[in-house]
Write a protein that holds these residues in place. Structure first.
Motif, mmCIF file in Angstrom:
data_model
loop_
_atom_site.group_PDB
_atom_site.id
_atom_site.type_symbol
_atom_site.label_atom_id
_atom_site.label_comp_id
_atom_site.label_asym_id
_atom_site.label_seq_id
_atom_site.Cartn_x
_atom_site.Cartn_y
_atom_site.Cartn_z
ATOM 1 N N ARG A 122 0.834 -1.213 0.000
ATOM 2 C CA ARG A 122 0.000 0.000 0.000
ATOM 3 C C ARG A 122 0.864 1.256 0.000
ATOM 4 N NH1 ARG A 122 -5.647 -0.056 -0.612
ATOM 5 N NH2 ARG A 122 -5.623 1.822 0.635
ATOM 6 N N HIS A 123 1.942 1.227 0.765
ATOM 7 C CA HIS A 123 2.858 2.361 0.795
ATOM 8 C C HIS A 123 3.381 2.634 -0.605
ATOM 9 C CE1 HIS A 123 6.663 4.511 1.552
ATOM 10 N NE2 HIS A 123 5.963 5.093 2.515
ATOM 11 N N ALA A 124 3.751 1.578 -1.324
ATOM 12 C CA ALA A 124 4.241 1.729 -2.699
ATOM 13 C C ALA A 124 3.147 2.290 -3.610
ATOM 14 C CB ALA A 124 4.751 0.393 -3.228
ATOM 15 N N GLU A 125 1.909 1.820 -3.431
ATOM 16 C CA GLU A 125 0.785 2.358 -4.222
ATOM 17 C C GLU A 125 0.626 3.852 -3.970
ATOM 18 O OE1 GLU A 125 -2.947 0.371 -3.503
ATOM 19 O OE2 GLU A 125 -1.980 -1.586 -3.622
ATOM 20 N N PHE A 126 0.696 4.249 -2.699
ATOM 21 C CA PHE A 126 0.539 5.663 -2.360
ATOM 22 C C PHE A 126 1.667 6.493 -2.952
ATOM 23 C CE2 PHE A 126 -1.953 4.538 1.750
ATOM 24 C CZ PHE A 126 -3.095 4.338 1.012
ATOM 25 N N GLN A 127 2.881 5.958 -2.960
ATOM 26 C CA GLN A 127 4.003 6.672 -3.574
ATOM 27 C C GLN A 127 3.774 6.837 -5.078
ATOM 28 O OE1 GLN A 127 7.258 4.205 -2.030
ATOM 29 N NE2 GLN A 127 8.054 6.049 -1.026
ATOM 30 N N SER A 128 3.271 5.798 -5.721
ATOM 31 C CA SER A 128 2.975 5.882 -7.157
ATOM 32 C C SER A 128 1.889 6.907 -7.431
ATOM 33 C CB SER A 128 2.538 4.519 -7.687
ATOM 34 O OG SER A 128 3.601 3.613 -7.637
ATOM 35 N N LEU A 148 -2.929 11.869 1.554
ATOM 36 C CA LEU A 148 -2.055 10.855 0.968
ATOM 37 C C LEU A 148 -0.783 10.688 1.795
ATOM 38 C CD1 LEU A 148 -1.549 8.879 -1.379
ATOM 39 C CD2 LEU A 148 -0.506 10.794 -2.607
ATOM 40 N N GLU A 149 -0.225 11.784 2.249
ATOM 41 C CA GLU A 149 0.978 11.713 3.076
ATOM 42 C C GLU A 149 0.697 10.980 4.387
ATOM 43 O OE1 GLU A 149 4.918 11.996 4.153
ATOM 44 O OE2 GLU A 149 4.030 12.425 2.203
ATOM 45 N N TRP A 150 -0.466 11.211 4.966
ATOM 46 C CA TRP A 150 -0.861 10.483 6.177
ATOM 47 C C TRP A 150 -0.916 8.991 5.873
ATOM 48 C CZ3 TRP A 150 -4.542 7.068 7.736
ATOM 49 C CH2 TRP A 150 -4.661 6.865 9.104
ATOM 50 N N GLY A 151 -1.523 8.640 4.747
ATOM 51 C CA GLY A 151 -1.610 7.239 4.361
ATOM 52 C C GLY A 151 -0.241 6.605 4.186
ATOM 53 N N LYS A 152 0.678 7.322 3.555
ATOM 54 C CA LYS A 152 2.034 6.807 3.372
ATOM 55 C C LYS A 152 2.704 6.560 4.724
ATOM 56 C CE LYS A 152 4.620 9.292 0.837
ATOM 57 N NZ LYS A 152 5.193 10.463 0.155
ATOM 58 N N ARG A 153 2.599 7.523 5.612
ATOM 59 C CA ARG A 153 3.238 7.392 6.919
ATOM 60 C C ARG A 153 2.579 6.296 7.754
ATOM 61 N NH1 ARG A 153 5.220 13.330 8.839
ATOM 62 N NH2 ARG A 153 5.878 14.051 6.786
ATOM 63 N N PHE A 154 1.263 6.187 7.658
ATOM 64 C CA PHE A 154 0.537 5.161 8.392
ATOM 65 C C PHE A 154 0.936 3.772 7.900
ATOM 66 C CE2 PHE A 154 -3.425 2.687 9.225
ATOM 67 C CZ PHE A 154 -3.363 2.738 10.616
ATOM 68 N N MET A 155 1.040 3.608 6.596
ATOM 69 C CA MET A 155 1.449 2.314 6.044
ATOM 70 C C MET A 155 2.891 1.997 6.419
ATOM 71 S SD MET A 155 -0.983 0.712 4.662
ATOM 72 C CE MET A 155 -2.407 1.435 5.444
ATOM 73 N N GLN A 158 2.759 0.810 9.925
ATOM 74 C CA GLN A 158 2.201 -0.539 10.009
ATOM 75 C C GLN A 158 3.228 -1.586 9.585
ATOM 76 O OE1 GLN A 158 -1.606 -1.674 8.543
ATOM 77 N NE2 GLN A 158 -2.529 0.290 9.027
ATOM 78 N N ALA A 159 3.975 -1.303 8.547
ATOM 79 C CA ALA A 159 5.000 -2.249 8.097
ATOM 80 C C ALA A 159 6.059 -2.426 9.183
ATOM 81 C CB ALA A 159 5.639 -1.767 6.795
ATOM 82 N N GLU A 160 6.535 -1.318 9.738
ATOM 83 C CA GLU A 160 7.556 -1.402 10.788
ATOM 84 C C GLU A 160 7.023 -2.129 12.014
ATOM 85 O OE1 GLU A 160 8.725 2.647 11.413
ATOM 86 O OE2 GLU A 160 9.730 2.769 9.453
ATOM 87 N N TRP A 161 5.803 -1.820 12.432
ATOM 88 C CA TRP A 161 5.206 -2.486 13.593
ATOM 89 C C TRP A 161 5.045 -3.977 13.320
ATOM 90 C CZ3 TRP A 161 0.906 -5.468 14.116
ATOM 91 C CH2 TRP A 161 0.585 -5.844 15.416
ATOM 92 N N SER A 162 4.574 -4.333 12.143
ATOM 93 C CA SER A 162 4.362 -5.744 11.808
ATOM 94 C C SER A 162 5.663 -6.516 11.816
ATOM 95 C CB SER A 162 3.669 -5.876 10.444
ATOM 96 O OG SER A 162 2.379 -5.297 10.493
#
Length: 181
Positions: A122-128, A148-155, A158-162
């Motif tokens: 999802r982070h990659a999608e948001f960057q695209s 969109l920036e919030w979404g990027k940071r949130f994803m 989430q990746a780091e937490w996971s």
């Protein structure tokens, strides 16, 4: 957030038909608040009946263009500035994580691993999306970019937490195995 307020907010930008609003949902709000065609048209009818919008014009085949009324603008303003956001009172991902003790270690680890993969994708999608969007000075562009920036940071979080959670599960499993042996 409600579909009602999303539609009022979009109509604050100017009159639009249900079809136009559906297009905006598909191209910019889909990651924040998805809605189907039937949901949008049903809600537009309700907004009109409540006096929060009105039909500005009717075109061929019954196409209606809606515009915000003063009551609709006041409702939107109240929701934006006065009504306290719910935040994250319910999160089905965290509920599942809390209950992962009901499955095998490998299944629990795989669950958080899949969450990390999903978040990275999802982070990659948001960057695209960010790179492909022609950002201008319009309100939808400015605040859409903030969203969109919030979404990027949130994803990213989430990746780091996971990834951290996966390591924690592995450490707990290793400690249990060491306790047995």
């Amino acid at each position: 957030m409600s579909l009602r307020h999303a539609l009022l907010g979009l109509l604050a930008e100017g009159p639009a038909s249900g079809y136009d609003l559906l297009g905006t949902f598909r191209t910019s709000l889909a990651h924040v608040w998805p809605a189907t065609q039937s949901q949008i048209y049903t809600e537009l009818t309700k907004l009109d009946a409540a006096g929060l919008t009105r039909v500005a014009s009717e075109g061929p085949r019954g196409r209606k263009t809606y515009e915000l009324t003063e009551a609709g603008r006041a409702e939107l303003r109240d929701w934006l500035l006065v009504v306290a956001p719910n935040g994250y009172r319910r999160n089905d991902i965290l509920l599942r994580v809390f209950l992962l003790g009901a499955v095998e270690w490998d299944e629990a680890r795989d669950f958080v691993h899949r969450r990390a993969e999903f978040a990275r994708a999802r982070h990659a999608e948001f960057q695209s999306t960010e790179k492909a969007t022609d950002w201008d000075g319009s309100d939808l562009s400015v605040y859409g970019r903030l969203t969109l920036e919030w979404g990027k940071r949130f994803m990213q979080m989430q990746a780091e937490w996971s990834e951290w959670a996966e390591r924690e599960i592995e450490a707990a499993r290793a400690a249990e195995d060491a306790g047995r042996g």
